[in-house]
Enzyme design. Structure first.
Site, PDB file in Angstrom:
ATOM      1  N   ARG A 147       2.484 -13.141  -9.025  1.00 23.31           N
ATOM      2  CA  ARG A 147       2.003 -12.422  -8.260  1.00 23.31           C
ATOM      3  C   ARG A 147       0.637 -13.207  -7.587  1.00 23.31           C
ATOM      4  NH1 ARG A 147      -2.681  -9.899  -7.995  1.00 23.31           N
ATOM      5  NH2 ARG A 147      -3.410 -10.836  -9.940  1.00 23.31           N
ATOM      6  N   GLN A 148       0.763 -12.870  -6.083  1.00 28.79           N
ATOM      7  CA  GLN A 148      -0.344 -13.029  -5.647  1.00 28.79           C
ATOM      8  C   GLN A 148      -0.907 -11.812  -4.662  1.00 28.79           C
ATOM      9  OE1 GLN A 148       1.649 -16.433  -3.237  1.00 28.79           O
ATOM     10  NE2 GLN A 148      -0.554 -17.338  -3.562  1.00 28.79           N
ATOM     11  N   SER A 149      -2.320 -11.669  -4.495  1.00 28.08           N
ATOM     12  CA  SER A 149      -2.960 -10.409  -4.264  1.00 28.08           C
ATOM     13  C   SER A 149      -2.617 -10.025  -2.650  1.00 28.08           C
ATOM     14  CB  SER A 149      -4.321 -10.563  -4.603  1.00 28.08           C
ATOM     15  OG  SER A 149      -4.709 -10.831  -5.771  1.00 28.08           O
ATOM     16  N   THR A 150      -2.510 -10.717  -1.782  1.00 32.65           N
ATOM     17  CA  THR A 150      -2.680 -10.443  -0.454  1.00 32.65           C
ATOM     18  C   THR A 150      -1.390 -11.193   0.496  1.00 32.65           C
ATOM     19  OG1 THR A 150      -4.130 -11.921   0.060  1.00 32.65           O
ATOM     20  CG2 THR A 150      -5.214 -10.034  -0.652  1.00 32.65           C
ATOM     21  N   GLN A 184      -2.787 -14.486   1.540  1.00 30.64           N
ATOM     22  CA  GLN A 184      -2.451 -15.564   0.251  1.00 30.64           C
ATOM     23  C   GLN A 184      -1.011 -16.252   0.299  1.00 30.64           C
ATOM     24  OE1 GLN A 184      -3.763 -14.190  -3.406  1.00 30.64           O
ATOM     25  NE2 GLN A 184      -5.921 -14.131  -2.810  1.00 30.64           N
TER      26      GLN A 184
END
Length: 684
Positions: free
Chosen positions: A18-21, A24
């Site tokens: 997972r990466q938040s944005t 990113q």
């Protein structure tokens, strides 16, 4: 003793990524490579089957819906997961609920959690304690990051130097200043929006007018390749609304106009962003920071108008936009008994104002209700009386508006034509600069040049179409008529071309609110003018069973009396001379008098009625008394002879017995001589 057993290896290993944005995903590619590399570590530890869960790339771990995390929990509950791999606890969850739910499920089915620091078995108390601390630290870290970034933004915003984006119509000059866009077409397009809203007083009507006239609006567009640019698009309602409600166009800097609201839906946190806040709750508002398209006073007035038009949001204070119904006071009336807003209901063209707030909210009886025609007429007459001195000025402004109605759309097309000709000239210079033998480049440049020329021809044809449908200028006769209407505002108000929507806008420009009370047989109204003054009006209600075309009681009584003295034709003439119209405002005719008598059961006049009552006409009395008609009239007025008159212009009814008695008292006492020599002097 290793924590990985044969039971763990018999099940699958899941790698959660997972990466938040989205930012990113584009720029932090090494982090994503590290997370995908956990699959190799799982194979090194002995797992054969490794499943990668990357459905949540670009999603925050702060509690929003994450389908990948849901799939991971479902697989753990099914007992298919031997180990969950992540580079750190923050990848799995940034909130306590999700993190502790994951630990609880893993402890129930015997799933281990593996990160770069070690292997944890949630069934062991020490590992469970360490995992709980890691989750708490991750949640605290997220809160700390958010607090720091938001406070830094607020600090810069308090100085008026924070510009996350610049609205169309402005450009950044330096790092902390903005100025008007030097493009004249952009400035004119925004000016048209504010000018038409001042005229039409409705966002929806401005949007419809822009669409009808084919005027495009500028929109700020951001792209990674070109950066910020202005794109011309057909106007949308939201675009027009955002222009009219953005304080940047009033020369003000504002920060914190919207906020986020968090709610729980189906057990999940739902964040709703972009919720508008009232002006009093904005974080920062700095007026006169830059050059505006309108003044701050006009901006505040526009917000009040927009708020008044928003009846669909359940606002009891909103008046509503001026619509096409015939009732002129819709949206302006407020009940003086309960304080609630009054509404209008139509039974055909005629409207009826009513207050049903108590019935709807509390089940009580209806408050007040009354017909709208008489109230509309009374308030309209009062508004005309107050606005009469402004009529000529309104006529002059109408002449100016008629001259500039088509010029706005034409001006926009002329500016667009200048831009299109520049693009065509630029494309031509590019084509001329290339070697004609290099067909790979020359062919593409020729195509661009042709497209630019087609755009020029299209705009030229639109300008020609506007010129073709442009109305002829007002002649001297039309100008005189318009000025005459301005001088006589009542004539302009009742003109067939004046619509109810136009009259309503005039009402709203003059009045802010009308408080109404119904007392006995009267309607008491207090008119609150925009300037702060107040005017009281008192109207008589129609009686039970009466309607707006009912003839007054005095006219009915007069017809009853006149029917005993004269036929219908003479009654009609007398009523017309007395200025008493029919219920619909028409003049009387013999047929209308006859129909009126039949409706109210009034008997037709009979010639013998005079003799039955013992009355004679003034002319007959004068003949009996052997005096002139004027002498007889003076005798009646002095009381020498009794007589009565129903109304001015009606025939005098003289008592026959009084005339006979007067004749008997004034008979000559000496007979005339019989001498034939005595002559009689007849004066001609």
């Amino acid at each position: 003793m290793t924590k990985i057993t044969a039971d763990h290896l018999s099940r699958d290993a899941f790698v959660y990524i997972r990466q938040s944005t989205a930012d990113q995903l584009v720029h932090n590619q090494e982090s994503r490579r590290r997370q995908y590399g956990l699959a190799d570590r799982a194979k090194q530890l002995g797992w054969v089957t490794v499943e990668i869960v990357d459905d949540d790339l670009g999603r925050s771990g702060g509690g929003v819906t994450r389908p990948g995390f849901e799939r991971l929990l479902a697989a753990i509950c099914q007992g298919r997961v031997g180990a969950v791999f992540a580079i750190e606890a923050s990848r799995l969850a940034r909130n306590g609920r999700d993190w502790h739910t994951l630990i609880e499920f893993c402890g129930l089915v015997g799933t281990v959690i593996v990160d770069e620091d070690g292997i944890y078995d949630p069934r062991h108390s020490n590992d469970r304690l360490l995992l709980g601390m890691k989750g708490t630290m991750s949640e605290f870290e997220l809160s700390l990051f958010r607090q720091r970034s938001q406070e830094a933004l607020r600090q810069k915003a308090r100085r008026g130097a924070l510009f996350l984006g610049v609205a169309a119509g402005y450009v950044k000059t330096g790092r902390d200043r903005i100025e008007k866009d030097p493009d004249q077409r952009v400035q004119d397009a925004l000016g048209i929006v504010f000018a038409k809203f001042a005229e039409l007083q409705s966002v929806r009507q401005v949007h419809a007018w822009l669409r009808e006239e084919g005027i495009a609006l500028p929109t700020a567009c951001h792209s990674a390749a070109e950066g910020r640019s202005v794109v011309w698009r057909a106007p949308l309602y939201n675009t027009v609304h955002n222009i009219l409600t953005n304080p940047i166009y009033a020369g003000a800097y504002a920060f914190g106009r919207t906020t986020s609201k968090v709610s729980v839906e189906e057990g999940r946190k739902r964040v709703r962003r972009g919720v508008r806040r009232p002006l009093a709750e904005w974080d920062v508002l700095l007026k006169d920071q830059h050059e505006g398209y309108i003044s701050w006073t006009e901006f505040e007035r526009n917000q009040r108008v927009i708020a008044d038009n928003a009846t669909g949001k359940g606002n009891a204070v909103a008046r509503g936009a001026a619509r096409h119904g015939e009732s002129l006071l819709a949206g302006l009336l407020r009940c003086g008994h309960c304080g609630r807003k009054m509404y209008v209901a139509y039974g055909g063209k005629a409207g009826r104002y009513h207050c049903e707030g108590a019935l709807v909210n509390h089940g009580a009886e209806r408050c007040i209700s009354f017909g709208g025609l008489r109230a509309d007429h009374a308030v309209g007459a009062e508004v005309l009386r107050v606005l009469k001195p402004l009529g000529v000025d309104a006529a002059v402004r109408a002449l100016e508006a008629q001259a500039g109605e088509m010029s706005a759309a034409k001006r926009q097309l002329e500016l667009a034509l200048q831009r299109a000709r520049f693009e065509a000239a630029h494309a031509r210079r590019q084509y001329d600069a290339v070697d004609p033998t290099n067909r790979l480049v020359a062919g593409e440049l020729e195509r661009r040049w042709n497209e630019a020329l087609q755009v020029v021809r299209g705009i030229e044809s639109e300008i020609a179409a506007i010129e073709a449908r442009k109305p002829a200028p007002l002649g001297e006769r039309e100008r005189e008529q318009l000025m005459r209407l301005g001088a006589d505002l009542e004539l302009a108000w009742s003109h067939p071309a004046a619509t109810s929507a136009t009259r309503k806008r005039i009402m709203r420009a003059a009045l802010s609110e009308i408080v109404v009370r119904v007392e006995a047989e009267h309607i008491e109204m207090v008119l609150h003018w925009q300037g702060g003054d107040h005017t009281a009006l008192k109207l008589k209600k129609n009686g039970v069973g009466k309607h707006r075309w009912t003839i007054p009681e005095d006219t009915l009584s007069l017809v009853r009396e006149l029917a005993r003295f004269m036929p219908d034709r003479q009654i009609a003439r007398l009523l017309n001379r007395a200025g008493k119209p029919t219920g619909r405002g028409n003049g009387w005719t013999q047929g209308r008098v006859c129909s009126f008598r039949s409706h109210y059961g009034i008997a037709v006049h009979r010639p013998s009625e005079w003799a039955e009552r013992g009355e004679i006409t003034l002319e007959a009395a004068a003949q009996i008394m052997d005096v002139s008609v004027m002498t007889a009239l003076r005798m009646v007025r002095r009381g020498i002879v009794k007589g009565r008159q129903v109304c001015r212009g009606a025939p005098w009814a003289i008592e026959a017995k009084d005339v006979a008695a007067y004749r008997a008292r004034n008979e000559p006492r000496r007979p005339l001589p019989a001498d034939s020599a005595q002559g009689c002097l007849n004066f001609q």
